[in-house]
Scaffold this active site. Structure first.
Site, PDB file in Angstrom:
ATOM      1  N   SER A  51      13.993  -0.363  -1.926  1.00 47.52           N
ATOM      2  CA  SER A  51      13.129  -1.535  -1.969  1.00 47.52           C
ATOM      3  C   SER A  51      13.971  -2.803  -2.106  1.00 47.52           C
ATOM      4  CB  SER A  51      12.105  -1.373  -3.095  1.00 47.52           C
ATOM      5  OG  SER A  51      11.062  -2.304  -2.980  1.00 47.52           O
ATOM      6  N   ASP A  79       3.810   2.986   3.995  1.00 47.32           N
ATOM      7  CA  ASP A  79       4.238   2.012   2.991  1.00 47.32           C
ATOM      8  C   ASP A  79       3.569   0.666   3.255  1.00 47.32           C
ATOM      9  OD1 ASP A  79       5.627   0.415   1.183  1.00 47.32           O
ATOM     10  OD2 ASP A  79       7.549   1.392   1.568  1.00 47.32           O
ATOM     11  N   HIS A 133       5.384   3.979  -0.741  1.00 46.49           N
ATOM     12  CA  HIS A 133       6.567   3.282  -1.261  1.00 46.49           C
ATOM     13  C   HIS A 133       7.288   4.147  -2.295  1.00 46.49           C
ATOM     14  CE1 HIS A 133       9.012  -0.272  -1.461  1.00 46.49           C
ATOM     15  NE2 HIS A 133       8.873  -0.364  -2.780  1.00 46.49           N
TER      16      HIS A 133
END
Length: 441
Positions: free
Chosen positions: A311, A393, A422
């Site tokens: 991320s 996601d 995610h």
């Protein structure tokens, strides 16, 4: 593109999910009474532009197919408003949703809704259409390299300075851990990190791994969760980016986050009107300074410098690899901060989705972000890169992960996990070490 592995859709996705939770003696994900199964008519969830897709939808309660249940669905491009609605009725627990197609590369998102005994259940699935042809909207500023070389040179004038104390609570019979405070500049700004060594590490014996954090103002998450790096001979640095002591309480972190990381004043918007004052400038340079520290350690093997993250951490790993030629390998999952301005042309852009907010798309902000967008750092990466992302996601959408990957010209590999949102599995996390080992010098 070298495709190392694909986790297939449909029943394979179901098998994978059930297997993942069976280790905890659970038969259904999150102990839910219901289970959605979505089966695209292409097992890899990928189509050519202009090619029509269909998705078989299955819905189970207590493992029993639900007959006669109405499933409503909406369709829209990735992260974009709904442009089509419909419904299907399940027969023996199954029905087919006509997904349609796209005439430009990208992803379509189908959101499914069903009501049962007064309760609403939702599910969604994204399919890709020629995503290997996606290209960034974000352009490379003419002085991009000059801007960052000047800032790196200025930061390098400050001598390497840090404190190091034993963190006994994170030491094991195989690993030693130290808490670091790394000074960044003469203004007293710093970052903290936990540094993990193999027990008894010898001079010149260890590759080093930098792990920047995901987004937010928070402590360094579960410092021992990646102890297997040190157990396998790596020195690993788990860092934070705000200069906040990781031993503060959760309440203290929460109070600071509430005060300084709200929707109207988050750190990813701080100073966004000026490229020289943007908050992330210090963060990007802190990652380079962390490499300075790691390569100064006598135990470093003198050859291997790896950056790895998920991320925001994945974004920072790619940024560092683009900024610092000492990096020899990069591992990034679903990177944030990627093609962020793409929303301004009505298409999916990257986290933190700034330009979905009214009034954010000013010329100054757009200009600044071009100097901080991951796609522009990816253009300059020379080290091998391993990326992974899921199609479902909505935090760091698959559109922007593909864009970053497509821009890379270095040796690259990808693990596509369509069913993932995610997150990455523990197995995927550990398999990264195997990839890193194969790319050691």
């Amino acid at each position: 593109m070298k495709l190392q592995k694909i986790l297939l859709g449909g029943w394979l996705a179901l098998v994978w999910l059930v297997a993942a939770v069976s280790l905890r003696a659970e038969n259904y994900p999150y102990r839910s009474d219901v289970l959605w199964v979505t089966v695209p008519n292409h097992a890899d969830w990928l189509y050519r532009t202009g090619e029509k897709a269909e998705v078989e939808v299955q819905f189970y309660r207590y493992g029993i197919p639900q007959d006669g249940l109405t499933v409503n669905y909406t369709l829209g491009d990735d992260m974009m408003p709904v442009d089509r609605k419909g419904s299907v009725t399940l027969k023996k627990g199954s029905a087919v949703v006509p997904f349609g197609t796209m005439h430009e590369p990208g992803f379509r998102d189908c959101v499914l809704t069903a009501e049962l005994d007064g309760k609403t259940y939702t599910h969604h699935i994204k399919l890709g259409f020629s995503p290997e042809k996606l290209q960034p909207f974000t352009q490379l500023p003419a002085d991009f390299r000059e801007f960052w070389e000047q800032n790196k040179a200025e930061a390098a004038k400050f001598p390497l300075s840090y404190t190091k104390e034993k963190a006994e609570e994170y030491c094991t019979d195989k690993v030693d851990c130290y808490l670091l405070k790394l000074q960044l500049n003469r203004r007293g700004q710093c970052v903290y990190a936990y540094l993990f060594y193999p027990k008894g590490a010898q001079p010149g014996s260890c590759p080093v791994v930098l792990c920047p954090p995901g987004a937010g103002i928070k402590t360094i998450k579960e410092p021992l969760r990646h102890k297997y790096y040190a157990e396998q001979g790596f020195i690993r640095m788990e860092m934070e980016i705000h200069g906040l002591h990781p031993k503060m309480t959760e309440e203290q972190f929460r109070d600071i986050s509430n005060a300084f990381n709200g929707r109207e004043n988050g750190y990813l918007m701080n100073g966004l009107d000026n490229r020289d004052h943007y908050y992330m400038k210090r963060v990007y340079l802190a990652c380079v300074r962390a490499i300075d520290l790691l390569t100064s350690l006598p135990e470093w093997d003198g050859k291997n410098v790896i950056v790895q993250g998920n991320s925001q951490g994945g974004a920072l790993a790619l940024v560092t690899a683009g900024l610092d030629s000492r990096v020899t390998a990069c591992v990034a999952a679903h990177p944030a901060l990627s093609d962020m301005a793409r929303y301004t042309i009505g298409k999916a852009g990257g986290y933190p989705h700034l330009f979905r907010q009214p009034g954010m798309d000013t010329p100054d902000k757009l200009n600044t972000l071009a100097y901080y967008d991951v796609v522009n750092f990816a253009r300059f990466i020379q080290a091998p890169v391993y990326m992974t992302w899921g199609f479902n996601d909505n935090t760091c959408p698959p559109t922007t992960s593909y864009i970053v990957y497509n821009v890379l010209t270095a040796l690259k590999e990808v693990l596509l996990t369509p069913v993932n949102e995610h997150w990455t599995s523990e197995t995927t996390e550990r398999e990264r070490v195997d990839w890193i080992r194969r790319h050691l010098k």
